[in-house]
Design an enzyme around this catalytic site. Structure first.
Site, PDB file in Angstrom:
ATOM      1  N   HIS A 129     -19.157 -24.967 -26.317  1.00  0.00           N
ATOM      2  CA  HIS A 129     -17.695 -25.110 -26.592  1.00  0.00           C
ATOM      3  C   HIS A 129     -16.951 -24.727 -25.253  1.00  0.00           C
ATOM      4  CE1 HIS A 129     -18.058 -21.106 -28.859  1.00  0.00           C
ATOM      5  NE2 HIS A 129     -17.832 -20.855 -27.494  1.00  0.00           N
ATOM      6  N   ALA A 181     -12.050 -18.700 -35.347  1.00  0.00           N
ATOM      7  CA  ALA A 181     -10.696 -18.471 -35.918  1.00  0.00           C
ATOM      8  C   ALA A 181      -9.569 -18.443 -34.697  1.00  0.00           C
ATOM      9  CB  ALA A 181     -10.998 -17.189 -36.791  1.00  0.00           C
ATOM     10  N   SER A 231     -15.108 -14.114 -38.218  1.00  0.00           N
ATOM     11  CA  SER A 231     -15.199 -12.879 -37.482  1.00  0.00           C
ATOM     12  C   SER A 231     -16.449 -12.237 -38.245  1.00  0.00           C
ATOM     13  CB  SER A 231     -13.927 -11.996 -37.752  1.00  0.00           C
ATOM     14  OG  SER A 231     -13.635 -11.674 -39.131  1.00  0.00           O
ATOM     15  N   PHE A 291     -22.115 -12.190 -29.962  1.00  0.00           N
ATOM     16  CA  PHE A 291     -22.864 -11.682 -31.128  1.00  0.00           C
ATOM     17  C   PHE A 291     -23.967 -12.313 -31.374  1.00  0.00           C
ATOM     18  CE2 PHE A 291     -19.765 -14.823 -32.991  1.00  0.00           C
ATOM     19  CZ  PHE A 291     -20.753 -15.532 -33.898  1.00  0.00           C
ATOM     20  N   ASN A 320     -16.358 -11.231 -27.400  1.00  0.00           N
ATOM     21  CA  ASN A 320     -16.770 -11.707 -28.773  1.00  0.00           C
ATOM     22  C   ASN A 320     -18.158 -12.336 -28.973  1.00  0.00           C
ATOM     23  OD1 ASN A 320     -16.531 -14.070 -27.083  1.00  0.00           O
ATOM     24  ND2 ASN A 320     -14.870 -14.993 -28.453  1.00  0.00           N
ATOM     25  N   HIS A 358     -13.136 -23.778 -32.104  1.00  0.00           N
ATOM     26  CA  HIS A 358     -14.152 -23.113 -31.781  1.00  0.00           C
ATOM     27  C   HIS A 358     -14.448 -21.936 -32.550  1.00  0.00           C
ATOM     28  CE1 HIS A 358     -12.443 -20.300 -29.060  1.00  0.00           C
ATOM     29  NE2 HIS A 358     -13.378 -19.920 -28.675  1.00  0.00           N
ATOM     30  N   HIS A 397     -23.782 -16.130 -30.730  1.00  0.00           N
ATOM     31  CA  HIS A 397     -22.887 -16.653 -29.863  1.00  0.00           C
ATOM     32  C   HIS A 397     -22.674 -16.054 -28.348  1.00  0.00           C
ATOM     33  CE1 HIS A 397     -18.236 -16.673 -28.966  1.00  0.00           C
ATOM     34  NE2 HIS A 397     -18.667 -17.653 -28.268  1.00  0.00           N
TER      35      HIS A 397
END
Length: 473
Positions: free
Chosen positions: A338, A396, A372, A228, A226, A394, A256
């Site tokens: 996080h 969805a 997202s 990006f 995840n 942190h 991220h």
């Protein structure tokens, strides 16, 4: 030539333990043994497993050998869980799978636990659930921090009309493509320069010294999954003294990612040490801890903080390169870890707060909570609510596993969702499709007593690991 493909299942079949060493071995094999057959590569990796000491000086295989090397023998003792766990509050319980809640109940029974909380984006993970918060007395739990130590959000806000993202879409897309590199084993051809690589811990700490060269090559890159880098529209509805940006519309660059192979190696090494020092029941074995009064605990604390600095540096390099290409300086940068542990006060007591996939939300602390690839993210300001141990979600959070997403989501469905949202996707896997995630607005409503929303971010041009839709990887 056909790419070398080795799976985690194959490595576990030859005896590799569950944990970060599996993905580390796969990435090293892909990079260094791409001209070998799969059988030859597996034989080499089996040799490392059987005799790790023989490969500790091997330039290519030393990181794997370090994680497989038997730790120095320590005095083992049985540790029981408490019958009654410490209290913890659950936010957005209706969104949280049973496995994550069960993991949190187990963590709450640790004899070192003080207080906990579970965020509305929580889902099952190793050790603590992702979205789990746990405060301990004077102990640090490597898998309470996570494998990707210091995983981080970073937002640069530019005084550029966001209409430009559509009008000059190819220009902005090119800047992301040319200034980022994605993938679990991604390295830059020319190492970036940053003061973090001169941190004395790299030279005084045996494990970190062995990871220095690889860390330098990966500095300024992003991982897979995840992670990006994306351009989007930032909207500030009202002036906020803490955020310090006048209300209006801006262009934002949001990233991220975490500490790359450096963090994974640190997590694997010290989790193994912790498990050997504390023999816990099977359901809690990944929650083994190290005391900060022990040498191993002090070493982990130094290594964890270095990994956090390294993760921050990765983001800053990406943002600085793109800002230079835009010819702009950001009017504001907002960022937060996080996957980390902090020394904090809770009810006037010194504690170690683990936030595994949770955003710090102390009073007036700024952070970013993404949605997202098609959903809004939010700039938030913490309310300092002790009921959540000063934490918030942190993101969805996943509602669908990666495997299920790959099996049930089609490329045509993803393309339709992107078109409907006006998002240009430069690369990603189906496992990161928006359908795999919870409703970010529902998650935000479940934590409206934890954070105030002070701005929003709408993705417009998104780059993740993988090929663009409709192209071959």
């Amino acid at each position: 030539m056909k790419k070398l493909k080795i799976t985690g299942k194959e490595l576990r079949a030859i005896g590799y333990p569950e944990g970060p060493v599996v993905s580390l071995a796969i990435n090293i094999a892909k990079k260094f043994f791409k001209h070998n057959t799969r059988e030859q590569a597996l034989k080499i990796l089996k040799d490392v497993l059987d005799k790790p000491q023989a490969f500790l000086e091997d330039e290519r295989l030393a990181p794997v050998a370090l994680q497989l090397k038997p730790a120095a023998k320590t005095e083992l003792y049985e540790t029981s869980l408490n019958n009654q766990g410490v209290p913890f509050n659950i936010f957005g319980a209706e969104f949280i799978e049973e496995g994550a809640t069960s993991q949190m109940y187990t963590a709450a029974k640790l004899p070192v636990a003080v207080i906990g909380a579970l965020m509305p984006d929580a889902h099952h993970g190793y050790g603590l659930p992702i979205g789990g918060v746990l405060a301990t007395a004077n102990e640090v739990i490597p898998y309470g921090v996570g494998v990707d130590i210091g995983c981080r959000m970073c937002l640069s806000v530019f005084n550029i009309d966001p209409k430009a993202l559509k009008e000059k879409e190819n220009y902005f897309a090119r800047e992301i493509i040319e200034n980022t590199k994605f993938g679990s084993g991604a390295q830059l051809d020319k190492a970036a320069d940053h003061a973090v690589m001169e941190n004395k811990a790299f030279y005084e700490h045996g494990l970190l010294r062995s990871l220095h060269t690889k860390a330098w090559k990966q500095l300024g890159t992003s991982g897979s999954g995840n992670h990006f880098v994306e351009f989007g529209e930032v909207i500030i509805e009202e002036d906020d003294e803490i955020l310090g940006i006048p209300k209006g519309k801006y262009t934002g660059l949001l990233s991220h990612s975490g500490s790359r192979g450096l963090g994974a190696s640190i997590a694997g090494h010290y989790t193994k040490l912790a498990m050997q020092k504390r023999r816990l029941p099977a359901e809690a074995r990944n929650l083994a801890w190290l005391s900060l009064d022990e040498q191993e605990g002090q070493e982990y604390w130094i290594a964890m903080n270095l990994a956090g600095e390294y993760a921050s540096a990765c983001h800053h390099i990406i943002h600085e390169k793109i800002a230079r290409q835009l010819g702009e300086r950001p009017v504001k940068m907002v960022e937060n870890h996080h996957n980390f542990a902090w020394k904090e006060k809770f009810e006037n007591r010194d504690v170690i707060v683990h936030r595994k996939g949770a955003t710090p939300a102390g009073k007036d602390v700024l952070g970013i909570i993404p949605g997202s690839m098609t959903a809004n993210g939010y700039i938030v300001k913490g309310k300092g609510n002790e009921a959540s141990v000063n934490s918030a979600s942190h993101g969805a959070g996943r509602k669908m596993s990666r495997t299920k997403a790959m099996e049930t989501i089609s490329h045509s469905e993803l393309k339709e969702a992107l078109h409907k949202s006006g998002v240009k996707l430069l690369g990603a896997g189906l496992d990161e499709a928006p359908f795999a995630y919870k409703d970010i607005d529902a998650v935000m409503r479940a934590q409206n007593n934890l954070v105030d929303i002070v701005g929003s971010f709408k993705p417009k041009i998104v780059k993740m690991d993988g090929a663009a839709p409709g192209t071959k990887a």
